[in-house]
Scaffold this motif. Structure first.
Motif, PDB file in Angstrom:
ATOM      1  N   ASN A 239       0.802  -1.229   0.000  1.00 51.29           N
ATOM      2  CA  ASN A 239       0.000   0.000   0.000  1.00 51.29           C
ATOM      3  C   ASN A 239       0.827   1.267   0.000  1.00 51.29           C
ATOM      4  OD1 ASN A 239      -2.574  -1.214   0.013  1.00 51.29           O
ATOM      5  ND2 ASN A 239      -2.265  -1.775   2.143  1.00 51.29           N
ATOM      6  N   SER A 240       2.136   1.138  -0.097  1.00 45.49           N
ATOM      7  CA  SER A 240       3.010   2.304  -0.164  1.00 45.49           C
ATOM      8  C   SER A 240       3.197   2.719  -1.619  1.00 45.49           C
ATOM      9  CB  SER A 240       4.367   1.967   0.451  1.00 45.49           C
ATOM     10  OG  SER A 240       5.276   3.019   0.225  1.00 45.49           O
TER      11      SER A 240
ATOM     12  N   CYS B  95       5.933  -0.041  -3.085  1.00 47.66           N
ATOM     13  CA  CYS B  95       5.455  -1.161  -3.904  1.00 47.66           C
ATOM     14  C   CYS B  95       6.256  -1.299  -5.190  1.00 47.66           C
ATOM     15  CB  CYS B  95       3.968  -0.990  -4.208  1.00 47.66           C
ATOM     16  SG  CYS B  95       3.565   0.392  -5.287  1.00 47.66           S
TER      17      CYS B  95
ATOM     18  N   GLU C 269      -6.251 -10.168   1.180  1.00 43.92           N
ATOM     19  CA  GLU C 269      -7.307  -9.456   0.445  1.00 43.92           C
ATOM     20  C   GLU C 269      -8.633 -10.207   0.536  1.00 43.92           C
ATOM     21  OE1 GLU C 269      -8.722  -6.199  -1.409  1.00 43.92           O
ATOM     22  OE2 GLU C 269      -6.629  -6.465  -0.817  1.00 43.92           O
TER      23      GLU C 269
END
Length: 111
Positions: free
Chosen positions: A10-11, A15, A66
């Protein structure tokens, strides 16, 4: 490790890169002053800081996380009002109990 994979995925910059360091610490250890730039970290105690090196992403872990993801959109104002109401009711019950005890003690003294 699961949390580190989520942080990397999520960076925005993380990523796209390999071999990044993910820094963990209790929030109380974060030292925020006016002269600290955005993204810069300053700590109270270095001993409380944990650093995990992430080499590359593992899709199996991210897919598993997820699938188990649950999004909730709580009505925080209603929850706060309900909690406040419960606390007021508890306080009222305690006050009523104290009054009953006081009356009972007075009756025993007088009677």
């Amino acid at each position: 490790m699961d949390c580190a994979h989520l942080v990397k995925a999520n960076s925005i910059q993380g990523c796209k890169m390999n071999n990044i360091n993910v820094v963990y610490m209790p929030w109380s250890n974060l030292k925020k002053t006016a002269d600290v730039y955005v993204g810069q970290r300053v700590f109270h105690r270095q001993k409380d800081v944990k650093i995990v090196t992430m080499e590359n992403k593992v899709n199996e872990i991210l897919n598993r996380l997820e699938k188990s993801k649950v999004e909730q959109f709580p009505d925080l104002a209603a929850e706060k009002e309900r909690r406040d109401c419960e606390e007021r009711n508890e306080k009222e019950a305690q006050i009523q109990e104290m009054k009953k005890r006081k009356r009972k003690n007075e009756e025993e003294r007088n009677g």
